[in-house]
Design an enzyme around this catalytic site. Sequence first.
Site, PDB file in Angstrom:
ATOM      1  N   HIS A  82       0.844  -1.198   0.000  1.00  0.00           N
ATOM      2  CA  HIS A  82       0.000   0.000   0.000  1.00  0.00           C
ATOM      3  C   HIS A  82       0.874   1.241   0.000  1.00  0.00           C
ATOM      4  O   HIS A  82       1.847   1.316   0.742  1.00  0.00           O
ATOM      5  CB  HIS A  82      -0.896   0.013   1.247  1.00  0.00           C
ATOM      6  CG  HIS A  82      -1.735   1.239   1.347  1.00  0.00           C
ATOM      7  ND1 HIS A  82      -2.916   1.380   0.662  1.00  0.00           N
ATOM      8  CD2 HIS A  82      -1.556   2.400   2.009  1.00  0.00           C
ATOM      9  CE1 HIS A  82      -3.431   2.566   0.921  1.00  0.00           C
ATOM     10  NE2 HIS A  82      -2.623   3.214   1.733  1.00  0.00           N
ATOM     11  N   ARG A 168     -14.606  13.014   8.373  1.00  0.00           N
ATOM     12  CA  ARG A 168     -13.288  13.640   8.609  1.00  0.00           C
ATOM     13  C   ARG A 168     -12.971  14.670   7.531  1.00  0.00           C
ATOM     14  O   ARG A 168     -12.415  15.724   7.800  1.00  0.00           O
ATOM     15  CB  ARG A 168     -12.198  12.550   8.643  1.00  0.00           C
ATOM     16  CG  ARG A 168     -12.230  11.719   9.916  1.00  0.00           C
ATOM     17  CD  ARG A 168     -11.329  10.498   9.797  1.00  0.00           C
ATOM     18  NE  ARG A 168      -9.958  10.844   9.538  1.00  0.00           N
ATOM     19  CZ  ARG A 168      -9.081  10.052   8.910  1.00  0.00           C
ATOM     20  NH1 ARG A 168      -9.464   8.854   8.481  1.00  0.00           N
ATOM     21  NH2 ARG A 168      -7.859  10.445   8.722  1.00  0.00           N
ATOM     22  N   SER A 183      -7.503   3.897   9.635  1.00  0.00           N
ATOM     23  CA  SER A 183      -8.273   3.901   8.389  1.00  0.00           C
ATOM     24  C   SER A 183      -7.573   3.032   7.335  1.00  0.00           C
ATOM     25  O   SER A 183      -8.184   2.139   6.736  1.00  0.00           O
ATOM     26  CB  SER A 183      -8.408   5.349   7.911  1.00  0.00           C
ATOM     27  OG  SER A 183      -8.767   5.420   6.562  1.00  0.00           O
TER      28      SER A 183
END
Length: 433
Positions: A82, A168, A183
């Site tokens: 990621h 958010r 998250s």
Amino acid sequence: MRFVDIIHKKRYKEELTDEEIQFFIDGVVDGSIPDYQISSLLMAIVLNGMNERETSYLAKAMMHSGDVLDLSSIEGIKADKHSTGGVGDKTSMALGPMVAACGLKVAKMSGRGLGHTGGTLDKLESIEGLNCFLTEKQFKKQVQEIGISIIGQTGDLVPADKKLYALRDVTGTVESIPLIASSIMSKKLACGSDTILLDVKYGEGAFMHTIEDATKLAEAMISIGNSLGRNTMAMITDMNQPLGNTIGNALEIREAIDTLKGYGPKDFTELCMQAAEIMLIQGKVAKDKEEARAMLEEAISSGKAFEKFKQMVKAQGGNVAMIDDPSLLPQSKYKTEIKSRQSGNVKLLHSEKLGVLAMQLGAGRATKDEDVNHAVGLELNCKRGNKVNVGDIICYVYHDEDLKQEWIDELYNAFEFTDEDVENRPLIEKILS
Ligand code: URA
């Protein structure tokens, strides 16, 4: 339990229990906690933080708020990677096939881009016919059979994050290490892979502006991953200039193809090689970096890495002719040369400005519902430290509509020159485990 008491606790810097965090996430998902109370707790977390245990539990509760993928039917270790998002970041398209060609299984779910950093799915969809929305069954079958699949999220993964992120975004509570870490990691954990490599960017155009903050975010994510039994490592990498030379969907696919064939840009190739080495070691395919590097070099020189990308494209219904001949990828109407007005060494290439420009050309989206133009974007003809003379081409703009003067001005503003020597900063600052 009253939610207002949980808000009070965090407001006064107290530690939340697992039960309180679970109550929070349950209430987010079932709608029993109103948005104003959720936002209030989010702000208290931004201001007063969370410790390691609270952050890990938050990620775990979020991960279990929806479907969790079970990849155990696929043989071997399944790897994921990621990136926290960078301008010109086409790493998954090159790195994935490189490690898959060495025998590692890559099961990767990606997202679309929003704002100045493009998404992997948008880039892949430059390839005609390529389907990024396989069923879970098709996804697992493809990973089992050819060793790699990159798709968009299936099922209802981490609904808590969808709700929290939307809040958010509009309440000034995005920038918080526990909130960002939980998250990102809740989604990675829900995707079910055994190993996770995180590329945490720092600098302009990245979430974290300094190496210190990027390190703190990486450490928080590693701690979450490891506490939940996933081998998690991180690289801290420089985003103070775009990665590689291209920014824009089809342009980046072309660059990923070049890299798989062994002639990609030096910085991007080195990032992929080092990331691939770590992934092969995490996945127990190689015992050390030297062995991993030798395997990767062989996968590239023999054409196996390139073939693996073609296999993936074909399996997902994409037009393989475009991979064999990238001139068949979407092409913009115009290609304009931008020539330097100054001489000197390139001191800075403002990633964020360049990313925003590519977005304005149509390569990215300012709002969720916009379409992207796969053909347009930028190709840099110089990088930090290069010597440039007046009149040298510094950049090509690929565009479909007439260039606005303000875009050209902004493009020139993205390049800074100096007469002094430019310090050679490493692209990969450090590797953490
Ligand atoms: N990316 C995410 O998925 N979540 C964040 O909070 C920030 C970046």
